[in-house]
Design a protein around this motif. Sequence first.
Motif, PDB file in Angstrom:
ATOM      1  N   UNK A 101     -18.559  26.980  28.019  1.00 22.75           N
ATOM      2  CA  UNK A 101     -17.609  27.439  28.541  1.00 22.75           C
ATOM      3  C   UNK A 101     -16.693  28.282  27.961  1.00 22.75           C
ATOM      4  N   UNK A 102     -17.048  28.814  26.412  1.00 23.90           N
ATOM      5  CA  UNK A 102     -16.299  29.744  25.979  1.00 23.90           C
ATOM      6  C   UNK A 102     -17.191  31.015  25.534  1.00 23.90           C
ATOM      7  N   UNK A 103     -18.349  31.035  25.954  1.00 28.94           N
ATOM      8  CA  UNK A 103     -19.266  31.792  25.314  1.00 28.94           C
ATOM      9  C   UNK A 103     -18.933  33.567  26.205  1.00 28.94           C
ATOM     10  N   UNK A 104     -18.706  33.466  27.191  1.00 30.47           N
ATOM     11  CA  UNK A 104     -18.089  34.445  27.895  1.00 30.47           C
ATOM     12  C   UNK A 104     -16.746  35.054  27.278  1.00 30.47           C
ATOM     13  N   UNK A 105     -15.984  34.388  26.936  1.00 29.54           N
ATOM     14  CA  UNK A 105     -14.894  34.885  25.972  1.00 29.54           C
ATOM     15  C   UNK A 105     -15.342  35.194  24.800  1.00 29.54           C
ATOM     16  N   UNK A 106     -16.244  34.878  24.104  1.00 27.72           N
ATOM     17  CA  UNK A 106     -16.581  35.270  23.006  1.00 27.72           C
ATOM     18  C   UNK A 106     -17.039  36.630  22.965  1.00 27.72           C
ATOM     19  N   UNK A 107     -17.914  36.728  24.158  1.00 29.11           N
ATOM     20  CA  UNK A 107     -18.483  38.044  24.393  1.00 29.11           C
ATOM     21  C   UNK A 107     -17.439  39.185  24.613  1.00 29.11           C
ATOM     22  N   UNK A 108     -16.588  38.863  25.427  1.00 32.16           N
ATOM     23  CA  UNK A 108     -15.308  39.652  25.619  1.00 32.16           C
ATOM     24  C   UNK A 108     -14.566  39.964  24.329  1.00 32.16           C
ATOM     25  N   UNK A 109     -14.468  38.974  23.351  1.00 31.47           N
ATOM     26  CA  UNK A 109     -13.701  39.190  22.174  1.00 31.47           C
ATOM     27  C   UNK A 109     -14.439  40.183  21.435  1.00 31.47           C
ATOM     28  N   UNK A 110     -15.847  39.898  21.462  1.00 29.49           N
ATOM     29  CA  UNK A 110     -16.645  40.935  20.466  1.00 29.49           C
ATOM     30  C   UNK A 110     -16.567  42.159  20.872  1.00 29.49           C
TER      31      UNK A 110
END
Length: 391
Positions: free
Chosen positions: A110-119
């Motif tokens: 549930x945090x992989x989308x946030x990781x994509x956005x941060x990258x």
Amino acid sequence: MIAGLVSFLASSPMTIGLFSTASSVGRSVGPFLITPWVDRSASKKRCLLWLWAGVVLSWGAAAAYLWTPLAADRGRTLGWFFLCYSAFFTFLGCAAVAQGSLLGKIIPADRRGHALSAAHSISGPVNLCALLAVYSLVRSGAFPTPRNYAFSFTITTVLFLLSGVAVARAREVPSASPRDKGGLRLRLVHARNLIRDNRDFRLLLGIQLALGTGGAALAFYTAYGRATGSIQDANVVLATLLQVGCQSAAAATLGRLADRRGNRAVIRVLLWLEAFTPVSAVLAASLFPGTGAFLVVYCLVGARFPVYDLLVNYLLEIVPEADHAMALGAVNTLLVVTVGSPVLLGFLAARAGYAVAMLAAAVVLASAAITALFLAEPRQRFGAPRTAREP
């Protein structure tokens, strides 16, 4: 930038299709060979670093050659770039398996989308600044073709190298006891069972196959723009700038949205955008030939780009962690059936025109969007990821 260089070196749609076919073959055959190694390895990061070294070296070799006087010979340059291009996409396809496996280990579902956005929030401004520098130098005439591509590819090589440094700093707890799935035959049986027992994985494979077929249109956008007088060497960089800017903005926004609403919801929207992109190329070229309207196509290409990351995130949710490498390898390997689509699309463009080829690609991509309507949402009501069931 790749499409710009290839269309400069060879104007034939068949030759352009051959390059896309080579990249598809590399991304399919490579993962088939290295997936068992990644699957057995206790450290996915170590696998990724070795494979990423191949990515950097193959692209660096292409950039170095373009600086030499030999690059003035278009035929020789086309041959050398074909070799580097093929190696680059082979290593890139292999690295995707290791990268996805590492992602599945170190970032919660549930945090992989946030990781994509941060990258993309970090890399987007870096890429845009680099492209602005390239664009200003190309417009000044300081780097005539193909030196403009040499300069651009050199910057890209440096950024790839920095990416490898970042991966080396990632923290990964080595797997305690990687599950041995036996030899090649047993691994193929296990992969077959994984596909048979997981309905959403089967649908995801269908979507990927449609994307691999219709997505071949990407290689022809710049050549189509050149043919209508809408794209020249100077605004190839501008087109890349718009594409990267839209890609960064979309990923920075849609990744977080995918974590809140689920990957499935965002994937559905982006697949329809993917299907509309070749239609937009036909509309721009037909209604506004020779104008900057064609640059809208590159904005759409960038905006729909996060769908590939979100498809990986969705796969990592519906497949148990122990099978992540095998599932990613199976997806990439099965794409081998689409390797002929760029050549077929190039043949269709050469015989019937780019517009017909683009509309044919749009129909195939629309089938992927329709298939996505049947995907299940693996998250529970309040957004918590559901525990994957062993096949």
